[in-house]
Design a protein around this motif. Structure first.
Motif, PDB file in Angstrom:
ATOM      1  N   ASP A   1      10.235 -26.890   2.814  1.00 47.37           N
ATOM      2  CA  ASP A   1       8.973 -27.013   2.087  1.00 47.37           C
ATOM      3  C   ASP A   1       9.225 -26.895   0.588  1.00 47.37           C
ATOM      4  OD1 ASP A   1       9.673 -24.356   2.198  1.00 47.37           O
ATOM      5  OD2 ASP A   1       7.607 -23.647   2.261  1.00 47.37           O
ATOM      6  N   ARG A   2       8.270 -27.407  -0.171  1.00 45.14           N
ATOM      7  CA  ARG A   2       8.325 -27.347  -1.625  1.00 45.14           C
ATOM      8  C   ARG A   2       7.968 -25.931  -2.052  1.00 45.14           C
ATOM      9  NH1 ARG A   2       4.490 -31.228  -2.474  1.00 45.14           N
ATOM     10  NH2 ARG A   2       2.971 -29.564  -2.597  1.00 45.14           N
ATOM     11  N   LEU A   3       8.505 -25.486  -3.175  1.00 42.98           N
ATOM     12  CA  LEU A   3       8.178 -24.158  -3.684  1.00 42.98           C
ATOM     13  C   LEU A   3       6.722 -24.121  -4.146  1.00 42.98           C
ATOM     14  CD1 LEU A   3      11.412 -23.490  -5.747  1.00 42.98           C
ATOM     15  CD2 LEU A   3      10.747 -22.348  -3.620  1.00 42.98           C
TER      16      LEU A   3
ATOM     17  N   PHE B   1       4.934 -25.688  -7.511  1.00 43.04           N
ATOM     18  CA  PHE B   1       5.712 -26.864  -7.947  1.00 43.04           C
ATOM     19  C   PHE B   1       5.074 -28.108  -7.325  1.00 43.04           C
ATOM     20  CE2 PHE B   1       8.360 -23.383  -8.861  1.00 43.04           C
ATOM     21  CZ  PHE B   1       9.274 -23.770  -9.810  1.00 43.04           C
ATOM     22  N   ARG B   2       5.219 -29.228  -8.002  1.00 42.90           N
ATOM     23  CA  ARG B   2       4.537 -30.426  -7.540  1.00 42.90           C
ATOM     24  C   ARG B   2       5.455 -31.627  -7.387  1.00 42.90           C
ATOM     25  NH1 ARG B   2       0.109 -31.006 -11.947  1.00 42.90           N
ATOM     26  NH2 ARG B   2       1.775 -29.924 -13.061  1.00 42.90           N
ATOM     27  N   ASP B   3       5.159 -32.419  -6.368  1.00 41.90           N
ATOM     28  CA  ASP B   3       5.745 -33.749  -6.230  1.00 41.90           C
ATOM     29  C   ASP B   3       4.747 -34.741  -6.796  1.00 41.90           C
ATOM     30  OD1 ASP B   3       7.942 -32.812  -4.682  1.00 41.90           O
ATOM     31  OD2 ASP B   3       6.699 -32.856  -2.867  1.00 41.90           O
TER      32      ASP B   3
ATOM     33  N   TYR C   1       4.160 -29.381 -17.372  1.00 40.10           N
ATOM     34  CA  TYR C   1       4.701 -30.303 -18.376  1.00 40.10           C
ATOM     35  C   TYR C   1       3.853 -30.286 -19.633  1.00 40.10           C
ATOM     36  CZ  TYR C   1       7.369 -32.252 -14.462  1.00 40.10           C
ATOM     37  OH  TYR C   1       8.202 -32.420 -13.388  1.00 40.10           O
TER      38      TYR C   1
ATOM     39  N   TRP D   1       8.606 -23.493 -17.134  1.00 39.40           N
ATOM     40  CA  TRP D   1       8.440 -22.710 -15.914  1.00 39.40           C
ATOM     41  C   TRP D   1       7.978 -21.294 -16.213  1.00 39.40           C
ATOM     42  CZ3 TRP D   1      12.441 -25.844 -17.278  1.00 39.40           C
ATOM     43  CH2 TRP D   1      12.653 -26.979 -16.488  1.00 39.40           C
TER      44      TRP D   1
ATOM     45  N   PRO E   1      10.002 -31.557  -8.357  1.00 34.94           N
ATOM     46  CA  PRO E   1      10.392 -30.234  -8.847  1.00 34.94           C
ATOM     47  C   PRO E   1      11.851 -30.171  -9.301  1.00 34.94           C
ATOM     48  CG  PRO E   1       9.180 -30.039  -6.787  1.00 34.94           C
ATOM     49  CD  PRO E   1       9.481 -31.493  -6.976  1.00 34.94           C
ATOM     50  N   HIS E   2      12.080 -29.394 -10.344  1.00 35.30           N
ATOM     51  CA  HIS E   2      13.435 -29.184 -10.828  1.00 35.30           C
ATOM     52  C   HIS E   2      14.064 -27.968 -10.157  1.00 35.30           C
ATOM     53  CE1 HIS E   2      11.428 -31.730 -13.735  1.00 35.30           C
ATOM     54  NE2 HIS E   2      12.602 -32.132 -14.148  1.00 35.30           N
ATOM     55  N   LEU E   3      13.250 -27.247  -9.395  1.00 30.62           N
ATOM     56  CA  LEU E   3      13.703 -26.078  -8.650  1.00 30.62           C
ATOM     57  C   LEU E   3      13.311 -26.304  -7.196  1.00 30.62           C
ATOM     58  CD1 LEU E   3      14.922 -23.339  -9.788  1.00 30.62           C
ATOM     59  CD2 LEU E   3      12.651 -22.364  -9.454  1.00 30.62           C
ATOM     60  N   GLU E   4      14.259 -26.048  -6.289  1.00 33.59           N
ATOM     61  CA  GLU E   4      13.969 -26.220  -4.867  1.00 33.59           C
ATOM     62  C   GLU E   4      14.605 -25.053  -4.104  1.00 33.59           C
ATOM     63  OE1 GLU E   4      12.322 -28.645  -3.157  1.00 33.59           O
ATOM     64  OE2 GLU E   4      12.491 -30.562  -4.254  1.00 33.59           O
ATOM     65  N   ARG E   5      14.282 -24.941  -2.827  1.00 37.36           N
ATOM     66  CA  ARG E   5      14.935 -23.945  -1.981  1.00 37.36           C
ATOM     67  C   ARG E   5      16.428 -24.255  -1.915  1.00 37.36           C
ATOM     68  NH1 ARG E   5      11.529 -20.610   0.502  1.00 37.36           N
ATOM     69  NH2 ARG E   5       9.335 -21.251   0.473  1.00 37.36           N
TER      70      ARG E   5
ATOM     71  N   LEU F   1      18.317 -24.606  -9.180  1.00 38.32           N
ATOM     72  CA  LEU F   1      18.111 -25.789 -10.000  1.00 38.32           C
ATOM     73  C   LEU F   1      18.723 -26.956  -9.234  1.00 38.32           C
ATOM     74  CD1 LEU F   1      18.974 -24.415 -13.562  1.00 38.32           C
ATOM     75  CD2 LEU F   1      16.776 -25.254 -12.750  1.00 38.32           C
TER      76      LEU F   1
ATOM     77  N   LEU G   1      15.137 -20.212 -17.130  1.00 36.16           N
ATOM     78  CA  LEU G   1      14.430 -21.476 -17.292  1.00 36.16           C
ATOM     79  C   LEU G   1      13.459 -21.280 -18.445  1.00 36.16           C
ATOM     80  CD1 LEU G   1      13.719 -22.484 -13.576  1.00 36.16           C
ATOM     81  CD2 LEU G   1      15.162 -23.661 -15.216  1.00 36.16           C
TER      82      LEU G   1
ATOM     83  N   GLU H   1       5.597 -24.745 -12.446  1.00 40.85           N
ATOM     84  CA  GLU H   1       6.320 -25.770 -13.219  1.00 40.85           C
ATOM     85  C   GLU H   1       5.260 -26.652 -13.853  1.00 40.85           C
ATOM     86  OE1 GLU H   1      10.145 -28.270 -12.302  1.00 40.85           O
ATOM     87  OE2 GLU H   1       8.505 -29.104 -11.131  1.00 40.85           O
TER      88      GLU H   1
ATOM     89  N   VAL I   1      16.407 -19.824  -4.432  1.00 37.76           N
ATOM     90  CA  VAL I   1      16.089 -21.108  -5.068  1.00 37.76           C
ATOM     91  C   VAL I   1      17.273 -21.610  -5.894  1.00 37.76           C
ATOM     92  CG1 VAL I   1      13.620 -20.589  -5.172  1.00 37.76           C
ATOM     93  CG2 VAL I   1      15.100 -19.980  -7.111  1.00 37.76           C
TER      94      VAL I   1
END
Lengths: 424, 424
Positions: A3-5, A8-10, A120, A106, B41-45, B74, A74, A118, B72
């Protein structure tokens, strides 16, 4: 399945197309105003933030030890990084330095609507001049980019204030005032009721009576009454700050951005590092209740990072909040794909279709063709899903007659064109 | 004064202008080919990488525990992230999925020329079709973006190979071969002498004689001799792989990119996850000795991240290596600023200068004006430092006559224009 953190977004293509249009518009305005793009590390030494303790930001750092035992983080904001960059080339850089940069940042915050871990921003700053025209150019650019995004003076307002006016007025009271605390109280005031607000001002050193007077002086202020305020404060610092604010507002007028600005001494900006003019952009209808973005002058910050004393002014529109205002005003870019041509293959026409595709792409069009060996119907469905404006049907029978068929996907109209005449 | 982390870079405006031109050109080619931008995301599991152990990449992760005790990292590459994104919307997304994304990545590597710990790539992928035209479209786009950057067929070559051919030929020997090990040996072969190379092949299970035969078969191969290779291998797998490679090369020809490609079975790509056609782009002169970028088909990867079985093909030009090729070929964009107009104020002309500035910006020009209250000479020096094409001199005396003076900064020529005729 991973799963995504959280926070954080896709961004899938449709949503990204809308974001790209917003970001491009903002950056294009920056370029026209003579700001230059920079890029910078997304990881820095954590000491750049932790050495200045007491800020909420330190608790929200994504900090860790790297494999070389450096304490790194970060980046939660750009300012210390640009300060480092300016300080590193102080002599070489011709002033004024006008930079912009769009990047992720971040912070480990509570995730809520319009707030992510996260996020922008486009950071936009001028270094190396304390002239009021620099403050004005930054404000004018802030208004310009909103206008370029489709907004007008009925949609948003810049509330403009000056840190030193607040400080000077506070210091003019016969009281031992913690100015920083009192300014923070001002910054929070629109979220507090009067008693809570006054309590904070009293905590900062004013009496209740002084707090009420202070509040009244700030809330009653228009450009015309600034002179009265200067007289009330009765100090040179107050006079200078008010003169500076008036000069900035005059220059804003010359840059054609007055209609977007109003004086609002109750606007303070939450950050301690501002030193002069500060401003915040709000939804004029109030429907988006939070500040859309804000900025101001921060003349001491570069020096605090080890550089020479360097005046600075800037702001940073963010792409979580800005779209909220655009949506409220009904000018948010559409979240959809756009495609000029889909080249549809029917029968053994792969080679001709590839050739048409190649020519159209060479002319600069956005073009797709079949790369999945699909039926006529499946290809037409795909062309529709990517919002193709025109489908070029390359069919065996048509080709035998020396023709292509062009289908307008909006109207459904079809026309036959000789192979020799398409693409033009 | 804080220092930048080792292996991380600051990009000041001149260098950034050149990089932006390169990135824009690459992205513009992607768009014309119907690829759609995404962001992620620039950060993932960290498990997305650590669960597949054995890769060098795991040792180079910038991994840590976040404040919520998540492990996590980078992101060191995009593939697991896009795999997650595709898997998350498998049903909704219309196929083929054609995505690109320009982003930073991070690996804790030894820093050397052209290799940084923070590096930028444009990842370009097609998901959802195993048709040879998809491989060909990716290769054609790879060539297109280099052509758009100013290179031609004499400057670069795509060495195209097929993983399954290597595998099928290896398996055709009467030996217990570790195919993965042998393919890795092939990938390294151009950095090894023959003995070292054969030793690695022997380690992977071939005899020395078989290693020599294998080497000869690969090196002697042209499109014409692929049939001989298929006969030599004598298996259906080899036949299928060779047919697939030929079909891809045929489609590359239809997309007009043949002249940039050559068959090279010794090209293997270092990553284990490739499953079909692989390619690497090299400097045709050999001056830039390392691969400029590479890519290929990886049909099993999405499924390995928990998605449905989804064929995929892609590549990722990087902005540390790509400029090396452009420089070698003499087509690297200039590292310099460009400015259409500098509006120079002489005397008390702030208001008129602001008005001219505003109008020129409204017409889309890149314009700067004085925001530092400087002398004529200082302003002209600044205008020169930002490469202003034209300086608009707004002087009190000229204005009294109803004129501006325009100075061409390249020739030094000046002309007087009536206020009413400028800006046009």
């Amino acid at each position: 399945m991973y799963d995504r953190l959280k926070g954080f977004r896709d961004f899938y293509p449709e949503e990204m197309a809308a974001r790209r249009e917003i970001i491009d518009t903002v950056e294009e305005a920056c370029r026209r105003y003579g700001f230059r793009e920079t890029a910078s590390p997304h990881l820095e030494r954590a000491e750049m933030w932790t050495d200045k303790s007491g800020e909420d930001i330190v608790e929200e750092l994504y900090a860790f030890e790297d494999k070389g035992d450096r304490h790194v983080t970060l980046t939660p904001e750009l300012t210390p990084t640009v300060a480092r960059m300016v300080a590193a080339k102080q002599q070489e850089l011709s002033k004024p330095i006008k930079w912009f940069s769009t990047r992720p940042f971040w912070r480990y915050e509570q995730v809520q609507q319009g707030r992510f871990r996260e996020f922008y921003q486009t950071n936009i700053d001028i270094f190396g001049t304390d002239d009021p025209r620099a403050d004005a150019e930054v404000i004018a650019l802030g208004a310009q980019l909103l206008v370029d995004l489709g907004l007008d003076a009925d949609d948003f307002e810049f509330r403009v204030s000056h840190r030193d006016i607040l400080g000077a007025v506070l210091r003019s009271f016969d009281a031992d005032v913690d100015v920083r605390e009192a300014v923070r109280a001002v910054d929070k005031s629109d979220k507090l009721d009067e008693n809570e607000y006054y309590d904070l001002l009293v905590d900062a050193g004013l009496s209740y009576e002084q707090a009420a007077t202070f509040d009244e002086r700030l809330s009653a202020t228009t450009v015309e009454t600034l002179d009265e305020l200067a007289a009330f404060a009765g100090t040179e610092a107050a006079r200078d700050a008010i003169d500076n604010l008036v000069a900035v507002l005059d220059a804003v007028e010359e840059f054609g951005a007055s209609e977007y600005c109003e004086l609002s001494l109750e606007t303070a900006r939450g950050f301690d590092y501002y030193t002069g003019v500060v401003f915040e952009c709000f939804d004029a209808t109030g429907e988006v209740s939070r500040s859309v973005f804000g900025g101001g002058r921060y003349d001491d910050l570069i020096e605090s990072f080890g550089g020479e004393s360097t005046p600075a002014v800037g702001f940073a529109p963010g792409y979580a909040t800005l779209p909220l205002l655009l949506e409220r005003a009904g000018v948010a870019p559409e979240e959809s794909l756009s495609t000029d041509y889909y080249v549809l293959q029917v029968g053994d026409t792969e080679s001709e279709a590839a050739s048409v595709t190649r020519e159209l792409r060479a002319q600069g069009y956005v073009v797709e063709t079949d790369i999945s060996d699909r039926s006529f119907g499946a290809q037409l469905g795909y062309a529709d899903s990517i919002n193709a404006e025109t489908v070029v049907i390359v069919g065996e029978n048509d080709l035998a007659d020396g023709n292509y068929t062009l289908r307008d996907m909006e109207t459904g109209d079809q026309e036959t064109v000789p192979v020799s005449e398409f693409p033009e």
